[in-house]
Design a protein around this motif. Sequence first.
Motif, mmCIF file in Angstrom:
data_model
loop_
_atom_site.group_PDB
_atom_site.id
_atom_site.type_symbol
_atom_site.label_atom_id
_atom_site.label_comp_id
_atom_site.label_asym_id
_atom_site.label_seq_id
_atom_site.Cartn_x
_atom_site.Cartn_y
_atom_site.Cartn_z
ATOM 1 N N GLU A 96 0.824 -1.214 0.000
ATOM 2 C CA GLU A 96 0.000 0.000 0.000
ATOM 3 C C GLU A 96 0.857 1.264 0.000
ATOM 4 N N ARG A 248 -7.809 7.349 10.618
ATOM 5 C CA ARG A 248 -7.822 6.030 9.990
ATOM 6 C C ARG A 248 -6.701 5.122 10.493
ATOM 7 N N LYS A 283 -7.120 -5.119 6.306
ATOM 8 C CA LYS A 283 -7.966 -5.120 5.108
ATOM 9 C C LYS A 283 -9.375 -5.598 5.436
ATOM 10 N N SER A 286 -11.153 -2.756 7.410
ATOM 11 C CA SER A 286 -11.182 -1.422 6.803
ATOM 12 C C SER A 286 -12.571 -1.051 6.296
ATOM 13 N N HIS A 288 -12.673 1.312 4.004
ATOM 14 C CA HIS A 288 -12.328 1.886 2.697
ATOM 15 C C HIS A 288 -11.741 0.790 1.816
ATOM 16 N N LYS A 289 -12.498 -0.285 1.602
ATOM 17 C CA LYS A 289 -11.987 -1.447 0.881
ATOM 18 C C LYS A 289 -11.651 -1.130 -0.569
ATOM 19 N N GLU A 291 -9.962 1.277 -1.613
ATOM 20 C CA GLU A 291 -8.628 1.876 -1.708
ATOM 21 C C GLU A 291 -7.509 0.849 -1.620
ATOM 22 N N TRP A 292 -7.816 -0.367 -1.188
ATOM 23 C CA TRP A 292 -6.764 -1.358 -0.996
ATOM 24 C C TRP A 292 -6.202 -1.789 -2.337
ATOM 25 N N ALA A 296 -3.993 2.303 0.557
ATOM 26 C CA ALA A 296 -4.723 2.444 1.823
ATOM 27 C C ALA A 296 -3.705 2.632 2.946
ATOM 28 N N GLU A 298 -3.935 2.436 6.115
ATOM 29 C CA GLU A 298 -3.962 1.430 7.181
ATOM 30 C C GLU A 298 -3.029 0.258 6.848
#
Length: 502
Positions: A96, A248, A283, A286, A288-289, A291-292, A296, A298
Amino acid sequence: MNAFNSLMDGFGTALTPINLLWAAVGVLLGTAIGVLPGIGPAMAVALLLPVTYGLEPTGAFIMFAGIYYGAMFGGSTTSILLNTPGESAAVVAAMEGNPMAKSGRGAQALAAAAIGHFAGGMIGTILLVALAPKVAELAVDIGAPDYFAIMVLAFIAVTSVLGSSRIRGLASLLIGLTLGLVGLDQMTGQQRLTFGSLQLADGIDVVIVAVGLFAIGEALWVAAHLRRTSGRAIPVGRPWLGRQDVKRTWKSWLRGPLIGFPFGAIPAGGAEIPTFLSYVTEKRLSKHKDEWGKGAIEGVAGPESASSASAAGTLVSMLTLGLPTTAVAAVMLAAFQQYGIQPGPLLFERESELVWGLIASLFVGMVLLLALNLPLAPLWAKLLRIPRPYLYAGILFFAAVGAYAVGGEALDLVILLVIGLIGFGMRRYGLPVLPAVIGVILGPNAEQQLRRALQISDGSVSGLVDTPFSVSVYVVVALIVLWPLLRKLARGVLKSRRNVTE
C-alpha cells in the motif's frame, strides 16, 4: 515492581552521554544502511560487528539495538518509495505504501510508518518488560504441529487477499516454494534443484530473492514501459498526516503490536508472519476497501507497527532462552558470545546491568527514531523527484551490490538477474509478488516442521492436529478458505427470503 526498578536502573545506564551517542549513531547508521536496497538490519549489524570490538559490551549492544530499529525503518522507506524492500519484514509496506507514493502521498506513508514503528516499538518493549518470563515459558510449549499450522495460516491468508484471483496468488506461492527447495535437504542432506552446482547447495538467500523479485523486476517493468509514459517526477505532497489520516491509522498502530509481539517471541517466529497477518486484518476491518491495492494508509500503519513490536518480541526468546528467531537475533547472539556472555534464563541475574540497559535503550532508540525520521520524511520522499532512468539505474546498482555482499559470489548476480526476470514475468501476467517471497521465507521452515510433526507421530497425519492450538489455527484457515463460498450462500439465502417476502 522488581522489573520496574531494574528498568529504572537500565535507564540510568542508557541515558549516560556516551550510551546516548551510541544509540543515536546506531539509529542513523541503521536508517542510512536500511535505505540501500538489499542491505537489511541483519547485514548491517553483521557488517558493523567488527567496529564494536573496541567498545564495552553495554555500549555495543545499545548501538546494535539502534541499528536494528533504524534499519527496519530504512527498509520500509525504500519499500514505500521505490517498491524495493531492504529486508523481508518490509515487504508488506510496499503493498500500500508504494501506490501511496506514486499518487503523491509518499511523505504521508513514511510518516505513518515512522509513527507505527514508534508505537509498535514502545508497546512491544513495555510487553517485553512485563511479560518476558511468561511468554518465554509459553513459547517453549509450542511444538512442530503448531509451527506448521501457523505457517499454513500465513500461506492461505496472504494468497487469499492479494492479487486479482486466488489462483494467481497460489501460483505465486508455488513459485516461491519451488525457489525455497533449492539447496540441501535439511533432514537427509540430499541436493535438490542445484543442477550439480556446489554454490547452490546452501540454497538461494532470501535477500537475493526479495531484491530480485522487487527491485530488479520493478526496474525491468518500468524500463519496458518507460517509452509509453512521460516519466515525469512524482509529486511529494504535503509533509504531514492530516486529521483524516490519523483517524484512519490510530487503531492500526495499536492493533499491530497485539499481532507482532507474540509472533516475535515465538522461537522460529520473526516479523514476516505478523506483518502479513496484520495486513490481512487491517484489510478485513477497513471501511475503505476500494482503496486497498491503490494506497490504503492502514495497510502501512498496521504492518509497520506489528513489525516493530515483533522486533521487541524477538528479544524475549533471545535473551531468556538463547534462541535467535531472526537473522538479526542470530548475529546479536554471536556478538554476545564474542563478549563471553551466554544468553539464557540466568542472563538477567548475571548481566543485569547490560540486559536492562539494552531494554531501556530500546525506549530511547524509539524516541530517537521518531525524532530523526519524522522530520526527514519529506526529504526521503524527494527521492521520487529523481528522473526514473537515473533512479532505477541506481536501484540496479545497489541491488547488485547488496546481492553480491550476501555471499561474495558472482553466481549470486546471475541468480539475481534470473529471479528479476521471473519478477518481470509475474508483473506481466498479473501474479502478486508477495506470496512468492513468503514461500521462499517460510517454505523451508514449514517443510521442516511438517516432517518433524510426522516423525513424532510415526507418519500419521493426525499428528498435525493433535494439539488444541493447531486445531484452532486450522479452524481459522478453514474459515478463510470457505469465507467467499459462505458469503455467497448467505447472500443467496437472504435474496431468496426477500423474494418470498415480496
